[in-house]
Design a protein around this motif. Structure first.
Motif, PDB file in Angstrom:
ATOM      1  N   TYR A 169       0.711   6.163  -9.652  1.00 51.35           N
ATOM      2  CA  TYR A 169      -0.486   5.347  -9.478  1.00 51.35           C
ATOM      3  C   TYR A 169      -0.303   4.397  -8.305  1.00 51.35           C
ATOM      4  O   TYR A 169       0.736   3.754  -8.176  1.00 51.35           O
ATOM      5  CB  TYR A 169      -0.731   4.538 -10.765  1.00 51.35           C
ATOM      6  CG  TYR A 169      -1.914   3.611 -10.674  1.00 51.35           C
ATOM      7  CD1 TYR A 169      -3.206   4.098 -10.795  1.00 51.35           C
ATOM      8  CD2 TYR A 169      -1.733   2.241 -10.449  1.00 51.35           C
ATOM      9  CE1 TYR A 169      -4.289   3.258 -10.704  1.00 51.35           C
ATOM     10  CE2 TYR A 169      -2.819   1.390 -10.352  1.00 51.35           C
ATOM     11  CZ  TYR A 169      -4.097   1.902 -10.478  1.00 51.35           C
ATOM     12  OH  TYR A 169      -5.177   1.072 -10.383  1.00 51.35           O
ATOM     13  N   GLY A 170      -1.298   4.301  -7.449  1.00 50.35           N
ATOM     14  CA  GLY A 170      -1.198   3.425  -6.284  1.00 50.35           C
ATOM     15  C   GLY A 170      -0.686   4.152  -5.056  1.00 50.35           C
ATOM     16  O   GLY A 170      -0.624   3.600  -3.969  1.00 50.35           O
ATOM     17  N   ALA A 196      -6.520   2.993   1.873  1.00 52.01           N
ATOM     18  CA  ALA A 196      -5.201   2.660   2.421  1.00 52.01           C
ATOM     19  C   ALA A 196      -4.301   2.091   1.325  1.00 52.01           C
ATOM     20  O   ALA A 196      -3.111   2.429   1.248  1.00 52.01           O
ATOM     21  CB  ALA A 196      -5.347   1.662   3.567  1.00 52.01           C
ATOM     22  N   ASN A 197      -4.888   1.267   0.454  1.00 55.98           N
ATOM     23  CA  ASN A 197      -4.106   0.704  -0.663  1.00 55.98           C
ATOM     24  C   ASN A 197      -3.582   1.792  -1.591  1.00 55.98           C
ATOM     25  O   ASN A 197      -2.598   1.596  -2.291  1.00 55.98           O
ATOM     26  CB  ASN A 197      -4.957  -0.279  -1.457  1.00 55.98           C
ATOM     27  CG  ASN A 197      -4.982  -1.655  -0.810  1.00 55.98           C
ATOM     28  OD1 ASN A 197      -4.132  -1.970   0.009  1.00 55.98           O
ATOM     29  ND2 ASN A 197      -5.973  -2.449  -1.162  1.00 55.98           N
ATOM     30  N   ASP A 198      -4.261   2.941  -1.609  1.00 57.01           N
ATOM     31  CA  ASP A 198      -3.812   4.045  -2.445  1.00 57.01           C
ATOM     32  C   ASP A 198      -2.914   5.017  -1.675  1.00 57.01           C
ATOM     33  O   ASP A 198      -2.617   6.108  -2.167  1.00 57.01           O
ATOM     34  CB  ASP A 198      -5.017   4.785  -3.047  1.00 57.01           C
ATOM     35  CG  ASP A 198      -5.614   3.992  -4.214  1.00 57.01           C
ATOM     36  OD1 ASP A 198      -4.879   3.190  -4.832  1.00 57.01           O
ATOM     37  OD2 ASP A 198      -6.810   4.166  -4.514  1.00 57.01           O
ATOM     38  N   GLY A 199      -2.513   4.646  -0.461  1.00 57.11           N
ATOM     39  CA  GLY A 199      -1.489   5.421   0.243  1.00 57.11           C
ATOM     40  C   GLY A 199      -1.961   6.296   1.403  1.00 57.11           C
ATOM     41  O   GLY A 199      -1.147   6.901   2.092  1.00 57.11           O
ATOM     42  N   ALA A 200      -3.291   6.360   1.642  1.00 58.01           N
ATOM     43  CA  ALA A 200      -3.773   7.225   2.734  1.00 58.01           C
ATOM     44  C   ALA A 200      -3.628   6.545   4.099  1.00 58.01           C
ATOM     45  O   ALA A 200      -3.510   5.325   4.188  1.00 58.01           O
ATOM     46  CB  ALA A 200      -5.248   7.564   2.498  1.00 58.01           C
ATOM     47  N   SER A 201      -3.597   7.357   5.154  1.00 60.56           N
ATOM     48  CA  SER A 201      -3.785   6.852   6.522  1.00 60.56           C
ATOM     49  C   SER A 201      -5.274   6.955   6.810  1.00 60.56           C
ATOM     50  O   SER A 201      -5.828   8.058   6.793  1.00 60.56           O
ATOM     51  CB  SER A 201      -3.039   7.718   7.532  1.00 60.56           C
ATOM     52  OG  SER A 201      -1.664   7.680   7.260  1.00 60.56           O
ATOM     53  N   VAL A 202      -5.898   5.834   7.074  1.00 59.48           N
ATOM     54  CA  VAL A 202      -7.357   5.826   7.189  1.00 59.48           C
ATOM     55  C   VAL A 202      -7.800   5.386   8.573  1.00 59.48           C
ATOM     56  O   VAL A 202      -7.479   4.277   9.002  1.00 59.48           O
ATOM     57  CB  VAL A 202      -7.989   4.888   6.138  1.00 59.48           C
ATOM     58  CG1 VAL A 202      -9.503   5.002   6.177  1.00 59.48           C
ATOM     59  CG2 VAL A 202      -7.453   5.193   4.750  1.00 59.48           C
ATOM     60  N   TYR A 203      -8.534   6.250   9.267  1.00 67.11           N
ATOM     61  CA  TYR A 203      -9.140   5.844  10.527  1.00 67.11           C
ATOM     62  C   TYR A 203     -10.525   5.303  10.228  1.00 67.11           C
ATOM     63  O   TYR A 203     -11.379   6.017   9.713  1.00 67.11           O
ATOM     64  CB  TYR A 203      -9.215   7.024  11.509  1.00 67.11           C
ATOM     65  CG  TYR A 203      -7.833   7.434  11.953  1.00 67.11           C
ATOM     66  CD1 TYR A 203      -7.132   6.679  12.880  1.00 67.11           C
ATOM     67  CD2 TYR A 203      -7.209   8.549  11.388  1.00 67.11           C
ATOM     68  CE1 TYR A 203      -5.846   7.021  13.249  1.00 67.11           C
ATOM     69  CE2 TYR A 203      -5.920   8.907  11.755  1.00 67.11           C
ATOM     70  CZ  TYR A 203      -5.241   8.131  12.685  1.00 67.11           C
ATOM     71  OH  TYR A 203      -3.971   8.454  13.042  1.00 67.11           O
ATOM     72  N   LEU A 219       5.377  -8.364   1.150  1.00 65.21           N
ATOM     73  CA  LEU A 219       5.851  -8.631  -0.212  1.00 65.21           C
ATOM     74  C   LEU A 219       4.864  -9.518  -0.943  1.00 65.21           C
ATOM     75  O   LEU A 219       4.557  -9.317  -2.101  1.00 65.21           O
ATOM     76  CB  LEU A 219       7.205  -9.351  -0.152  1.00 65.21           C
ATOM     77  CG  LEU A 219       8.405  -8.438   0.053  1.00 65.21           C
ATOM     78  CD1 LEU A 219       9.659  -9.265   0.228  1.00 65.21           C
ATOM     79  CD2 LEU A 219       8.558  -7.487  -1.146  1.00 65.21           C
ATOM     80  N   ARG A 220       4.376 -10.529  -0.200  1.00 60.78           N
ATOM     81  CA  ARG A 220       3.536 -11.531  -0.822  1.00 60.78           C
ATOM     82  C   ARG A 220       2.221 -10.944  -1.339  1.00 60.78           C
ATOM     83  O   ARG A 220       1.792 -11.205  -2.429  1.00 60.78           O
ATOM     84  CB  ARG A 220       3.224 -12.627   0.207  1.00 60.78           C
ATOM     85  CG  ARG A 220       2.669 -13.873  -0.398  1.00 60.78           C
ATOM     86  CD  ARG A 220       2.544 -14.948   0.637  1.00 60.78           C
ATOM     87  NE  ARG A 220       1.888 -14.447   1.833  1.00 60.78           N
ATOM     88  CZ  ARG A 220       0.995 -15.136   2.520  1.00 60.78           C
ATOM     89  NH1 ARG A 220       0.680 -16.344   2.148  1.00 60.78           N
ATOM     90  NH2 ARG A 220       0.446 -14.643   3.603  1.00 60.78           N
ATOM     91  N   LYS A 221       1.586 -10.174  -0.492  1.00 61.50           N
ATOM     92  CA  LYS A 221       0.319  -9.578  -0.906  1.00 61.50           C
ATOM     93  C   LYS A 221       0.374  -8.094  -0.575  1.00 61.50           C
ATOM     94  O   LYS A 221       0.686  -7.732   0.553  1.00 61.50           O
ATOM     95  CB  LYS A 221      -0.858 -10.187  -0.143  1.00 61.50           C
ATOM     96  CG  LYS A 221      -0.926 -11.678  -0.237  1.00 61.50           C
ATOM     97  CD  LYS A 221      -2.184 -12.192   0.425  1.00 61.50           C
ATOM     98  CE  LYS A 221      -1.993 -13.623   0.882  1.00 61.50           C
ATOM     99  NZ  LYS A 221      -1.169 -13.724   2.103  1.00 61.50           N
ATOM    100  N   ARG A 222       0.043  -7.299  -1.544  1.00 62.11           N
ATOM    101  CA  ARG A 222       0.123  -5.859  -1.308  1.00 62.11           C
ATOM    102  C   ARG A 222      -1.155  -5.363  -0.638  1.00 62.11           C
ATOM    103  O   ARG A 222      -1.795  -4.441  -1.102  1.00 62.11           O
ATOM    104  CB  ARG A 222       0.361  -5.119  -2.628  1.00 62.11           C
ATOM    105  CG  ARG A 222       1.681  -5.490  -3.295  1.00 62.11           C
ATOM    106  CD  ARG A 222       1.751  -4.834  -4.658  1.00 62.11           C
ATOM    107  NE  ARG A 222       0.541  -5.139  -5.416  1.00 62.11           N
ATOM    108  CZ  ARG A 222      -0.080  -4.290  -6.211  1.00 62.11           C
ATOM    109  NH1 ARG A 222       0.353  -3.077  -6.353  1.00 62.11           N
ATOM    110  NH2 ARG A 222      -1.156  -4.654  -6.863  1.00 62.11           N
TER     111      ARG A 222
END
Lengths: 315, 315
Positions: A169-170, A196-203, A219-222
């Protein structure tokens, strides 16, 4: 024959995707005591807004929700929203845009009370989304709502198995390259960030430039990272994209089919058709519109809202 | 000679108006124990933004405030604002726009913490302004800040005696007809609303239409009323306006001087010159720019902000 061997493009209609999501909504609805009520405000002269309003009514009433359309002169809309904010029988508020087509629309958007904002457009929701914060409160009792249309696209990508459930997940879009055409604050930019947060490279492609969104390593903010891509255009993004998601308003814009990768997955979220019919000769999957999924996502939010208000009234 | 008898237009520079306001600021500053600090964020490539930043620095340091300019890549600006929001040594935050020139700018604007927002652009401030609500809290301890540029125009109109002090507070523009050219959310629309709340008849002119703002008669909220004026253009508003306030961006736009009423008061709040030099042949008073007053208004807000933070730290 060579032609018969070429795999055909699968056209998937929003209605079919919506059905599976509706089952979830029905289950949730059985658990609460009152019928959640959505109020739609129509002050827009855009015919697409009225069509969307009628769809909302149909989907609400067919699925056990109350819907009331309030047609309001745009100058009286501000007071009407403030009234609905404090009215105990209203669970959710939906405003059909564009109204003024200017910054005034954003002002109106921010007037909607956060606990009735089923569209997920309140600044707090959007800001939480960009920072990958899932709850409104410390005790994690109130979910932070995601904006409807971007979430609808995510749900579609899940349905289409673009999200790979084998991955954790994520990270279920890891390895995917996705182009999103449109970088509006309401859909395009949040969508690119979520992907992008789910792992894709997004143009993320806008009229002025191309930006690459990737998952942030902070680290501070994902949150996602954004990289400017000077000189890039669709010519650079489309040939390397597994998924192309387009939402350019108006009927003039067409995605250049010849640049698409063979077998790309194409999704249109414009109210017009951004893909010409020939897309079917290039794409593996084509989703011509997403509106019906968006409305179901909105009902999910209304359900959350109904639960909150039900507790306040009942307990 | 006939020409000598024609009364001359008085050109009033922002600097002179700023001076009287600065005295108030100096008095206030003596009452607090620490030097309030303003942080300016420059991510804009607009040369006018840099000029404004340098003006801010000069005005701050000359008048007993601390100023720090942080030049930040626009992609890192969001995190930088969030850091300044929680930094105890920052009293006020000023972001120079335009940055993305899209809805993303409004998103950034709303990220600034309300108690460090010296520009008065937080949704809560703007919404209070439209509804004539003067305080943030029930106990009336925290003043609701007015957006800087519109407030600067009000201060100029007070200086020019357009506000008639004989009339009761809240009605001192009664009998005045004012045209405001530009209806942006940041300046034009709030300005028209503020002037209407003070009793003026205000024609708010945008590229698409003309609206008349008047003081509202509503009991519940003492907000302005807006009346659409279908078919109206500057041809209808300018000849009947005592005051013409123009803020159209870009160097192409010029107010049609021939339509001005003889002896009109003309104020330009664009960073370019919306009035050609011939305005002096028609106007009684002409204020060619307002930036220096805007910065002093900003210092007033910073002072309020410094007081709040001083109390928090000291008590």
């Amino acid at each position: 024959m060579a032609d018969a061997e070429k795999p055909q493009c699968k056209v998937i209609l929003a209605n079919n995707i919506a059905k599976t999501l509706l089952e979830e909504v029905h289950t949730g609805l059985q658990k609460i005591s009152h019928k959640p009520k959505l109020v739609g405000f129509l002050s827009s002269t855009d015919p697409a807004a009225r069509v969307y309003a009628e769809w909302t009514r149909k989907t609400c009433t067919e699925n056990g929700f109350d819907f009331e359309l309030r047609e309001i002169d745009r100058e009286a809309l501000e007071d009407a929203i403030l009234d609905a904010n404090v009215s105990p029988d209203v669970d959710g508020i939906l405003v059909y845009y564009p109204i003024f087509g200017s910054g005034q629309d954003q002002y109106l958007q921010q007037l909607v009370s956060i606990d009735k904002d089923v569209e997920g457009l309140s600044h707090q929701y959007i800001s939480n989304m960009y920072h990958n914060i899932r709850f409104l409160d410390e005790h994690q009792t109130k979910k932070s709502i995601l904006p409807c249309t971007p979430l609808a696209v995510l749900k579609i990508l899940e349905y289409l198995r673009i999200y790979n459930m084998i991955l954790p997940y994520g990270n279920r879009l890891h390895g995917r390259t996705i182009t999103v055409i449109n970088r509006s604050e309401v859909v395009g930019r949040p969508l690119a960030a979520l992907l992008a947060n789910d792992g894709a490279s997004v143009y993320s492609v806008d009229i002025s430039d191309v930006q690459l969104f990737t998952r942030g390593g902070g680290l501070r903010k994902r949150r996602h990272d954004v990289h400017e891509k000077p000189g890039w255009t669709l010519k650079d993004c489309l040939p390397i994209s597994d998924v192309v998601i387009s939402g350019v308003p108006g009927d003039k814009y067409k995605v250049p089919i010849e640049l698409l990768k063979e077998g790309a997955v194409c999704i249109n979220f414009s109210s017009e058709k951004n893909f010409a019919p020939e897309v079917k000769e290039k794409a593996s999957i084509y989703v011509p519109s997403i509106g019906k999924v968006t409305i179901v996502v909105l009902l999910r939010n209304l359900l959350v809202s109904g639960v909150i208000h039900g507790v306040e009234v009942g307990d």
